[in-house]
Structures are given as structure tokens and as C-alpha cells.
Design a protein around this motif. Structure first.
Motif, PDB file in Angstrom:
ATOM      1  N   LEU A 259      47.166  26.209  36.382  1.00 39.04           N
ATOM      2  CA  LEU A 259      45.844  26.182  36.999  1.00 39.04           C
ATOM      3  C   LEU A 259      45.942  26.597  38.464  1.00 39.04           C
ATOM      4  O   LEU A 259      45.098  27.364  38.951  1.00 39.04           O
ATOM      5  N   ALA A 260      46.971  26.136  39.143  1.00 34.62           N
ATOM      6  CA  ALA A 260      47.169  26.511  40.543  1.00 34.62           C
ATOM      7  C   ALA A 260      47.399  28.018  40.675  1.00 34.62           C
ATOM      8  O   ALA A 260      46.937  28.650  41.645  1.00 34.62           O
ATOM      9  N   ALA A 261      48.101  28.619  39.707  1.00 35.18           N
ATOM     10  CA  ALA A 261      48.346  30.061  39.738  1.00 35.18           C
ATOM     11  C   ALA A 261      47.041  30.837  39.600  1.00 35.18           C
ATOM     12  O   ALA A 261      46.826  31.840  40.289  1.00 35.18           O
ATOM     13  N   LEU A 262      46.142  30.376  38.715  1.00 32.05           N
ATOM     14  CA  LEU A 262      44.842  31.026  38.565  1.00 32.05           C
ATOM     15  C   LEU A 262      44.018  30.890  39.844  1.00 32.05           C
ATOM     16  O   LEU A 262      43.356  31.838  40.279  1.00 32.05           O
ATOM     17  N   ARG A 263      44.045  29.714  40.436  1.00 34.39           N
ATOM     18  CA  ARG A 263      43.303  29.495  41.678  1.00 34.39           C
ATOM     19  C   ARG A 263      43.824  30.400  42.791  1.00 34.39           C
ATOM     20  O   ARG A 263      43.039  30.887  43.618  1.00 34.39           O
ATOM     21  N   GLN A 264      45.110  30.629  42.799  1.00 40.13           N
ATOM     22  CA  GLN A 264      45.693  31.499  43.831  1.00 40.13           C
ATOM     23  C   GLN A 264      45.192  32.929  43.687  1.00 40.13           C
ATOM     24  O   GLN A 264      44.862  33.587  44.676  1.00 40.13           O
ATOM     25  N   ILE A 265      45.151  33.423  42.452  1.00 42.17           N
ATOM     26  CA  ILE A 265      44.632  34.777  42.217  1.00 42.17           C
ATOM     27  C   ILE A 265      43.177  34.869  42.664  1.00 42.17           C
ATOM     28  O   ILE A 265      42.769  35.828  43.334  1.00 42.17           O
ATOM     29  N   GLN A 266      42.392  33.866  42.293  1.00 42.62           N
ATOM     30  CA  GLN A 266      40.979  33.842  42.669  1.00 42.62           C
ATOM     31  C   GLN A 266      40.829  33.840  44.192  1.00 42.62           C
ATOM     32  O   GLN A 266      39.992  34.560  44.750  1.00 42.62           O
ATOM     33  N   GLN A 267      41.658  33.051  44.872  1.00 40.66           N
ATOM     34  CA  GLN A 267      41.570  32.977  46.328  1.00 40.66           C
ATOM     35  C   GLN A 267      41.976  34.285  46.978  1.00 40.66           C
ATOM     36  O   GLN A 267      41.375  34.722  47.972  1.00 40.66           O
ATOM     37  N   GLN A 268      42.979  34.938  46.428  1.00 42.94           N
ATOM     38  CA  GLN A 268      43.419  36.232  46.962  1.00 42.94           C
ATOM     39  C   GLN A 268      42.303  37.264  46.851  1.00 42.94           C
ATOM     40  O   GLN A 268      42.086  38.066  47.780  1.00 42.94           O
ATOM     41  N   MET A 269      41.596  37.256  45.733  1.00 43.71           N
ATOM     42  CA  MET A 269      40.471  38.183  45.567  1.00 43.71           C
ATOM     43  C   MET A 269      39.368  37.855  46.558  1.00 43.71           C
ATOM     44  O   MET A 269      38.770  38.749  47.163  1.00 43.71           O
TER      45      MET A 269
ATOM     46  N   SER B 143      35.573  44.424  50.662  1.00 35.64           N
ATOM     47  CA  SER B 143      36.277  45.590  51.205  1.00 35.64           C
ATOM     48  C   SER B 143      37.498  45.980  50.375  1.00 35.64           C
ATOM     49  O   SER B 143      38.111  47.012  50.621  1.00 35.64           O
ATOM     50  N   ILE B 144      37.847  45.167  49.385  1.00 37.82           N
ATOM     51  CA  ILE B 144      39.005  45.458  48.556  1.00 37.82           C
ATOM     52  C   ILE B 144      38.818  46.790  47.833  1.00 37.82           C
ATOM     53  O   ILE B 144      37.712  47.130  47.413  1.00 37.82           O
ATOM     54  N   SER B 145      39.889  47.557  47.697  1.00 34.30           N
ATOM     55  CA  SER B 145      39.794  48.837  46.999  1.00 34.30           C
ATOM     56  C   SER B 145      39.580  48.595  45.510  1.00 34.30           C
ATOM     57  O   SER B 145      40.016  47.565  44.967  1.00 34.30           O
ATOM     58  N   PRO B 146      38.911  49.525  44.825  1.00 36.05           N
ATOM     59  CA  PRO B 146      38.720  49.356  43.377  1.00 36.05           C
ATOM     60  C   PRO B 146      40.037  49.199  42.634  1.00 36.05           C
ATOM     61  O   PRO B 146      40.120  48.422  41.672  1.00 36.05           O
ATOM     62  N   GLU B 147      41.079  49.914  43.079  1.00 31.77           N
ATOM     63  CA  GLU B 147      42.371  49.841  42.407  1.00 31.77           C
ATOM     64  C   GLU B 147      42.979  48.446  42.545  1.00 31.77           C
ATOM     65  O   GLU B 147      43.455  47.855  41.566  1.00 31.77           O
ATOM     66  N   ALA B 148      42.960  47.911  43.776  1.00 32.61           N
ATOM     67  CA  ALA B 148      43.518  46.578  44.011  1.00 32.61           C
ATOM     68  C   ALA B 148      42.691  45.517  43.290  1.00 32.61           C
ATOM     69  O   ALA B 148      43.233  44.569  42.711  1.00 32.61           O
ATOM     70  N   PHE B 149      41.380  45.683  43.308  1.00 31.80           N
ATOM     71  CA  PHE B 149      40.481  44.748  42.630  1.00 31.80           C
ATOM     72  C   PHE B 149      40.787  44.716  41.139  1.00 31.80           C
ATOM     73  O   PHE B 149      40.888  43.641  40.526  1.00 31.80           O
ATOM     74  N   TYR B 150      40.945  45.890  40.544  1.00 34.81           N
ATOM     75  CA  TYR B 150      41.212  45.961  39.120  1.00 34.81           C
ATOM     76  C   TYR B 150      42.517  45.249  38.773  1.00 34.81           C
ATOM     77  O   TYR B 150      42.594  44.503  37.796  1.00 34.81           O
ATOM     78  N   GLU B 151      43.574  45.487  39.576  1.00 38.79           N
ATOM     79  CA  GLU B 151      44.867  44.886  39.291  1.00 38.79           C
ATOM     80  C   GLU B 151      44.822  43.367  39.435  1.00 38.79           C
ATOM     81  O   GLU B 151      45.409  42.636  38.625  1.00 38.79           O
TER      82      GLU B 151
ATOM     83  N   ASN C  14      31.618  40.782  44.114  1.00 35.36           N
ATOM     84  CA  ASN C  14      30.976  39.481  44.304  1.00 35.36           C
ATOM     85  C   ASN C  14      30.599  38.840  42.970  1.00 35.36           C
ATOM     86  O   ASN C  14      30.736  37.624  42.783  1.00 35.36           O
ATOM     87  N   LYS C  15      30.110  39.671  42.038  1.00 33.69           N
ATOM     88  CA  LYS C  15      29.753  39.147  40.725  1.00 33.69           C
ATOM     89  C   LYS C  15      30.989  38.600  40.014  1.00 33.69           C
ATOM     90  O   LYS C  15      30.946  37.532  39.386  1.00 33.69           O
ATOM     91  N   THR C  16      32.090  39.329  40.112  1.00 31.05           N
ATOM     92  CA  THR C  16      33.321  38.903  39.447  1.00 31.05           C
ATOM     93  C   THR C  16      33.826  37.594  40.022  1.00 31.05           C
ATOM     94  O   THR C  16      34.250  36.697  39.281  1.00 31.05           O
ATOM     95  N   LEU C  17      33.800  37.477  41.340  1.00 30.91           N
ATOM     96  CA  LEU C  17      34.248  36.228  41.964  1.00 30.91           C
ATOM     97  C   LEU C  17      33.408  35.050  41.484  1.00 30.91           C
ATOM     98  O   LEU C  17      33.939  33.970  41.187  1.00 30.91           O
ATOM     99  N   GLU C  18      32.109  35.257  41.385  1.00 24.74           N
ATOM    100  CA  GLU C  18      31.228  34.189  40.927  1.00 24.74           C
ATOM    101  C   GLU C  18      31.505  33.838  39.465  1.00 24.74           C
ATOM    102  O   GLU C  18      31.589  32.652  39.095  1.00 24.74           O
ATOM    103  N   GLU C  19      31.661  34.859  38.634  1.00 25.93           N
ATOM    104  CA  GLU C  19      31.897  34.635  37.208  1.00 25.93           C
ATOM    105  C   GLU C  19      33.272  34.026  36.968  1.00 25.93           C
ATOM    106  O   GLU C  19      33.430  33.106  36.146  1.00 25.93           O
ATOM    107  N   HIS C  20      34.288  34.519  37.688  1.00 27.79           N
ATOM    108  CA  HIS C  20      35.624  33.942  37.562  1.00 27.79           C
ATOM    109  C   HIS C  20      35.621  32.489  38.018  1.00 27.79           C
ATOM    110  O   HIS C  20      36.322  31.648  37.448  1.00 27.79           O
TER     111      HIS C  20
END
Length: 225
Positions: A112-122, A128-136, A180-186
């Protein structure tokens, strides 16, 4: 023929399997676009392999629905109709929903902490994140849920379908406001998993994938006016 180049060789797999995996990633990423003809000779030369493993890799890709074998016309990366694509997103939503459901029941605190870390990084990168970085990063979030569901067969089947729609799903990352939509949904998915609420996790993930499909329709429609 010289030794193969840039071709991952996994323990226990054949040369054709390794080539298939590499081409599969290129199709999913959009490096090999829908409708592109795959030249047997060119691919053999690129990886330094004979035509036999290339042909076998094409056969394996066709079995997974990633290419069409068109006889004399050659091998083409499969292009999906809008109707087929939306049907596949419907199935994808259910498969990923089940992954989220199982993850909510089986996830460990460290996972769970690993998932939260990914979410926080996003979230830290923001719009301003690039589409490529966002996708990865988005891919890492979903892969984490597949893994934490602890059902290898389900993860394999979900990943296989995701690869078939990967290039189209990737295009959604260019849609205005998608970050923004992805962050909210995630966030909704993550909090349901954190509460061990299997029903809510399933529903939140299913809604997330359904909205991705809707955004894809809007994205493509923008190029048809």
C-alpha cells in the motif's frame, strides 16, 4: 546471421519469444503504429536474427491479436475500430476492477505504501509532467495493483488485453486535463484499497477505465472534425 541485438532473452524462452516480447512492447508503446506493415527482412536485420524466429514471432503476435497475417500483403499491426476499442475497454474495466477488488482484500502495508508513493510522485509532478512520464508512472500504478491482487493468471490476462489497447490508451495521456482526472480517480481507487473495501475498489477502478474510454472517443473525435 550475427548475434541478436537489443533483444531480451529470458531464461527458458526461445529466440522467437524474446522477439515477440520486444515487438509487443513496441506495438503497445506506439513505436509500431496501428496499420504499419512489419517487414520480415528489416526486423531480422535490426535484431540480427534469421527469418525463422521472425516468422514465429509474427505467428505469436497474431495469436494474441496484435497483428494480422495478410498473406502476400504481409503482416500488419492490427488497427482497431472504435466499436471494438470501446468493447475492449469495457472488458478491461472489469478485469482491472477485479484486480483492484482482490488487491483491497490482499494488499500488505508495504505494498500500500508503494502505491501511495507512485500516486504522490505523480501529484508532485503535476500537470506539467510530460505525457511520456505520465504514462509510465500511470503504468506503474496499475502494474502494482495487478501484482498486489496476487493472482498471476488474472494479471497475465489483464496485461495481455492492456497491450492490445496500449497504443490507444497511451493517446489519452495527451488529452487536456487527463493528469488531474487520473490523480483524482487513482485517489479514489487507492483509498478504497486502503480501507480494504473490495466493492468500492472494484467500482472505482471500473469507473476509471470507463472514463478513459470516453476520453479516448473525445480525443479521436477532435481529429475527425
Amino acid at each position: 546471421m550475427s548475434e541478436q541485438k537489443n533483444l531480451p532473452r529470458l531464461t527458458g524462452t526461445s529466440l522467437a519469444d524474446g522477439l515477440k516480447q520486444t515487438l509487443e512492447k513496441e506495438i503497445a508503446s506506439g513505436a509500431l503504429e496501428p496499420g504499419k506493415r512489419l517487414d520480415e527482412k528489416e526486423i531480422g536485420a535490426r535484431f540480427g536474427v534469421s527469418r525463422t524466429p521472425v516468422r514465429e514471432a509474427f505467428r505469436l503476435l497474431a495469436a494474441d491479436g496484435l497483428v494480422d497475417l495478410n498473406g502476400r500483403q504481409g503482416v500488419m499491426v492490427r488497427a482497431l475500430s472504435m466499436n471494438t476499442l470501446l468493447e475492449m475497454f469495457q472488458v478491461m474495466a472489469e478485469l482491472e476492477g477485479l484486480c483492484a477488488r482482490l488487491a483491497a482484500r490482499r494488499i500488505s502495508p508495504d505494498q500500500l505504501a508503494a502505491l501511495r508513493q507512485i500516486q504522490q510522485q505523480m501529484a508532485d509532478r503535476g500537470p506539467s509532467i510530460s505525457p511520456e512520464a505520465f504514462y509510465e508512472m500511470n503504468l506503474s500504478f496499475h502494474e502494482g495493483i495487478y501484482a498486489f491482487a496476487r493472482n498471476a493468471f488474472l494479471a497475465e490476462e489483464t496485461r495481455a488485453l492492456r497491450n492490445r489497447v496500449g497504443v490507444y490508451r497511451r493517446r489519452v495521456t495527451f488529452h487536456p486535463g487527463r493528469v488531474n482526472k487520473t490523480l483524482e480517480e487513482h485517489g479514489a481507487i487507492l483509498e478504497a484499497i486502503a480501507r480494504n473495501d473490495a466493492d468500492a475498489a472494484h467500482d472505482a477502478m471500473r469507473k476509471h477505465l470507463t472514463l478513459l474510454g470516453d476520453d479516448l472517443v473525445d480525443f479521436i473525435a477532435g481529429f475527425t472534425k
